[in-house]
Design a protein around this motif. Structure first.
Motif, PDB file in Angstrom:
ATOM      1  N   ARG A  78     -21.643 -75.302 -14.230  1.00  0.00           N
ATOM      2  CA  ARG A  78     -22.553 -74.794 -15.256  1.00  0.00           C
ATOM      3  C   ARG A  78     -21.961 -74.944 -16.645  1.00  0.00           C
ATOM      4  O   ARG A  78     -22.677 -75.210 -17.617  1.00  0.00           O
ATOM      5  CB  ARG A  78     -22.874 -73.319 -14.974  1.00  0.00           C
ATOM      6  N   MET A  79     -20.658 -74.793 -16.770  1.00  0.00           N
ATOM      7  CA  MET A  79     -20.018 -74.944 -18.083  1.00  0.00           C
ATOM      8  C   MET A  79     -20.027 -76.400 -18.560  1.00  0.00           C
ATOM      9  O   MET A  79     -19.970 -76.666 -19.765  1.00  0.00           O
ATOM     10  CB  MET A  79     -18.583 -74.420 -18.033  1.00  0.00           C
ATOM     11  N   LEU A  80     -20.126 -77.350 -17.643  1.00  0.00           N
ATOM     12  CA  LEU A  80     -20.134 -78.758 -18.012  1.00  0.00           C
ATOM     13  C   LEU A  80     -21.448 -79.208 -18.639  1.00  0.00           C
ATOM     14  O   LEU A  80     -21.504 -80.266 -19.273  1.00  0.00           O
ATOM     15  CB  LEU A  80     -19.872 -79.627 -16.777  1.00  0.00           C
ATOM     16  N   VAL A  81     -22.509 -78.436 -18.491  1.00  0.00           N
ATOM     17  CA  VAL A  81     -23.845 -78.864 -18.917  1.00  0.00           C
ATOM     18  C   VAL A  81     -23.891 -79.242 -20.386  1.00  0.00           C
ATOM     19  O   VAL A  81     -24.528 -80.229 -20.773  1.00  0.00           O
ATOM     20  CB  VAL A  81     -24.878 -77.760 -18.604  1.00  0.00           C
ATOM     21  N   SER A  82     -23.219 -78.493 -21.230  1.00  0.00           N
ATOM     22  CA  SER A  82     -23.230 -78.749 -22.670  1.00  0.00           C
ATOM     23  C   SER A  82     -22.099 -77.965 -23.317  1.00  0.00           C
ATOM     24  O   SER A  82     -21.544 -77.044 -22.703  1.00  0.00           O
ATOM     25  CB  SER A  82     -24.567 -78.306 -23.282  1.00  0.00           C
ATOM     26  N   PRO A  83     -21.746 -78.280 -24.566  1.00  0.00           N
ATOM     27  CA  PRO A  83     -20.739 -77.468 -25.258  1.00  0.00           C
ATOM     28  C   PRO A  83     -21.141 -75.995 -25.356  1.00  0.00           C
ATOM     29  O   PRO A  83     -20.276 -75.119 -25.258  1.00  0.00           O
ATOM     30  CB  PRO A  83     -20.644 -78.131 -26.639  1.00  0.00           C
ATOM     31  N   PHE A  84     -22.436 -75.713 -25.556  1.00  0.00           N
ATOM     32  CA  PHE A  84     -22.835 -74.311 -25.631  1.00  0.00           C
ATOM     33  C   PHE A  84     -22.703 -73.634 -24.272  1.00  0.00           C
ATOM     34  O   PHE A  84     -22.288 -72.472 -24.187  1.00  0.00           O
ATOM     35  CB  PHE A  84     -24.269 -74.173 -26.139  1.00  0.00           C
ATOM     36  N   ALA A  85     -23.042 -74.323 -23.193  1.00  0.00           N
ATOM     37  CA  ALA A  85     -22.838 -73.756 -21.859  1.00  0.00           C
ATOM     38  C   ALA A  85     -21.355 -73.483 -21.625  1.00  0.00           C
ATOM     39  O   ALA A  85     -20.981 -72.450 -21.049  1.00  0.00           O
ATOM     40  CB  ALA A  85     -23.382 -74.709 -20.793  1.00  0.00           C
ATOM     41  N   TYR A  86     -20.506 -74.406 -22.074  1.00  0.00           N
ATOM     42  CA  TYR A  86     -19.061 -74.180 -21.977  1.00  0.00           C
ATOM     43  C   TYR A  86     -18.674 -72.931 -22.764  1.00  0.00           C
ATOM     44  O   TYR A  86     -17.923 -72.085 -22.275  1.00  0.00           O
ATOM     45  CB  TYR A  86     -18.294 -75.389 -22.514  1.00  0.00           C
ATOM     46  N   TYR A  87     -19.174 -72.828 -23.986  1.00  0.00           N
ATOM     47  CA  TYR A  87     -18.834 -71.697 -24.860  1.00  0.00           C
ATOM     48  C   TYR A  87     -19.192 -70.379 -24.196  1.00  0.00           C
ATOM     49  O   TYR A  87     -18.436 -69.401 -24.291  1.00  0.00           O
ATOM     50  CB  TYR A  87     -19.594 -71.862 -26.176  1.00  0.00           C
ATOM     51  N   ARG A  88     -20.345 -70.324 -23.521  1.00  0.00           N
ATOM     52  CA  ARG A  88     -20.764 -69.093 -22.847  1.00  0.00           C
ATOM     53  C   ARG A  88     -19.735 -68.634 -21.811  1.00  0.00           C
ATOM     54  O   ARG A  88     -19.561 -67.433 -21.597  1.00  0.00           O
ATOM     55  CB  ARG A  88     -22.120 -69.292 -22.174  1.00  0.00           C
ATOM     56  N   GLY A  89     -19.084 -69.583 -21.167  1.00  0.00           N
ATOM     57  CA  GLY A  89     -18.119 -69.222 -20.133  1.00  0.00           C
ATOM     58  C   GLY A  89     -16.691 -69.099 -20.624  1.00  0.00           C
ATOM     59  O   GLY A  89     -15.791 -68.779 -19.837  1.00  0.00           O
ATOM     60  N   ALA A  90     -16.466 -69.349 -21.912  1.00  0.00           N
ATOM     61  CA  ALA A  90     -15.099 -69.443 -22.434  1.00  0.00           C
ATOM     62  C   ALA A  90     -14.727 -68.267 -23.319  1.00  0.00           C
ATOM     63  O   ALA A  90     -14.072 -68.449 -24.360  1.00  0.00           O
ATOM     64  CB  ALA A  90     -14.926 -70.756 -23.182  1.00  0.00           C
TER      65      ALA A  90
END
Length: 482
Positions: A78-90
């Motif tokens: 799920r974090m790989l989907v986009s930079p914002f998806a990554y940001y949500r998990g980081a």
């Protein structure tokens, strides 16, 4: 309760014992706020440089040790989907980054993960649609600007995903930070009682800005409000459960929703049900007496494991199907495991030994109104050590904005709502007068945080690419499309 060491505080608030010690006078608070500029000048909030030893992927992998192993690849996918998806998990890598920056040392109760998707609308006990923060898994006392930077940077990252130009992104970021600053100054001029009464009622807010909105946008907002009211326990029951052989069951949708009877062939289902009934009984005791009376009129009948969010994927989360004693409308609760906050290594441990209690206490402090079923408990699941949980309704008019559909104007308006809401939460729990004095009346803070947001969006894109490289090399296992 074991005593915990907290970093020195320049303000009141946070999860501290109420009623102990004298509160500062207004003059003392103003002086403290102005003095904080010596620790962290307003312009210093724009500065960010990555540490040479920085390895955000390693931090994410470290979190996997306490999560359900088969769900961890879903999180990375799920974090790989986009930079914002990554940001949500980081949230953890950003907490590590923020602790290396200059700090005002003006502490409040932090959300800990105040990105724009963790705000939304839900029902108040009076059945009004209110806008507020809605995720408190990482809540902990800390410097107020950590939440502000997490929020404003999320606007920059999401703005890039939505194709906004750099000029428009900076406008959104400055508007969000300015909304926080001006709201804090307004709260500083109010009585503390009025601050605690303040809340953002969605219907009232829409009525105030309706004349300034395009007709199409106003119609769409009204439609979204109507949709939110349908997202209640009845709608959740219709979507997530079915009646078979005269008994209601939770619909299987692996790996997102899996009834416990399907989880593993060697799983002692009876032991899991016994554990969850113990969890519910203890949780009910943490509710106020009148709400406990309501909760105890329901009986647990079915359970399923659920995958939620992005950053939370892999933590134990259960759907509890509760049947009422009157035989009418069942209730769906969510029991979610609460782990140590990602801020704890950088802002100090919580005063609460139970992490579920930490989450619930922080939520009550920061939200204007909270779910009547919000409570916590710690238990020992079958075959493992003790675990802490918090419980709440699975859905009660809950609505989150469609971030990916926002243009610059919509994101600016949404950012202002989020900024005001975050300021109100901080004003309830910290020294609002000191923070207002620190921020001042100029745009220095807004511009500095907006500049930080763009720099951190650059870093997020690099971190997202690093995670993709780690997956490609086999260092990280990811499951996409889930």
């Amino acid at each position: 309760m074991a005593a915990k060491t907290q970093p020195a505080s320049s303000g009141t608030g946070g999860q501290s014992t109420p009623g102990l010690g004298a509160h500062p006078t207004r003059e003392q608070s103003v002086a403290a706020g102005k003095a904080a500029r010596q620790l962290a000048p307003l312009k210093s909030h724009r500065d960010f440089s990555a540490a040479a030893s920085r390895d955000p992927t390693a931090l994410l992998l470290g979190q996997a040790e306490s999560r359900v192993p088969e769900l961890v690849p879903v999180r990375y996918g799920r974090m790989l989907v986009s930079p914002f998806a990554y940001y949500r998990g980081a949230a953890l890598p950003m907490a590590a980054d923020l602790t290396g920056m200059k700090s005002s040392a003006l502490r409040v109760q932090l959300c800990g993960d105040a990105h724009l998707s963790n705000f939304g609308a839900f029902a108040s006990p009076e059945r009004r649609l209110v806008f507020d923060l809605n995720d408190f898994d990482e809540t902990l006392p800390g410097p107020f600007e950590w939440d502000v930077k997490r929020l404003v940077a999320s606007m920059a990252v999401a703005g890039r995903d939505n194709g906004l130009t750099a000029k428009k992104r900076r406008k959104v970021a400055r508007a969000t930070a300015a909304a926080y600053r001006t709201a804090m100054r307004e709260f500083a001029a109010m009585s503390i009682l009025d601050v605690w009464y303040a809340r953002l009622d969605v219907e009232d807010a829409l009525a105030q800005v309706k004349s300034d909105m395009p007709k199409k946008a106003a119609r769409r907002t009204k439609a979204q409000m109507a949709k939110a009211r349908t997202r209640d326990s009845g709608q959740a029951l219709a979507k997530l459960t079915t009646v078979k052989d005269g008994r209601r069951r939770i619909i299987s949708d692996p790996p997102l929703i899996v009834p416990i009877e399907e989880l593993a062939a060697d799983l002692d289902v009876d032991a899991v049900y016994a554990f969850l009934r113990t969890l519910f009984a203890g949780y009910a005791l943490t509710l106020p007496a009148h709400q406990r009376r309501l909760a105890e009129r329901f009986t647990l009948t079915r359970v399923a494991r659920k995958v939620v969010g992005v950053g939370s994927v892999g933590t134990e989360t259960w759907i509890l199907l509760m049947e009422p004693d009157d035989g009418f409308k069942p209730l769906l609760l969510q029991a979610k495991q609460a782990q140590r906050s990602v801020l704890a290594d950088y802002a100090g441990d919580s005063e609460y030994d139970n992490q579920g209690e930490r989450v619930v206490a922080g939520q009550h402090l920061m939200q204007a109104v909270s779910d009547i079923f919000l409570g916590w408990q710690g238990v020992t699941p079958p075959g493992s050590g003790s675990a802490d949980y918090y419980l709440r309704q699975l859905r009660d008019w809950k609505y989150s904005a469609d971030i990916e559909d926002m243009n610059a104007a919509a994101m600016t308006a949404y950012g202002r709502m989020c900024g005001w809401t975050l300021a109100r939460a901080h004003a309830r729990t910290g020294d609002r007068i000191a923070i207002a004095a620190y921020l001042g009346g100029s745009h220095k803070f807004d511009r500095a945080v907006a500049e930080f947001a763009e720099t951190y969006a650059d870093q997020t894109e690099r971190d997202h690419a690093a995670l993709a490289d780690a997956v490609a090399s086999g260092r990280v296992q990811a499951q996409t499309g889930v």
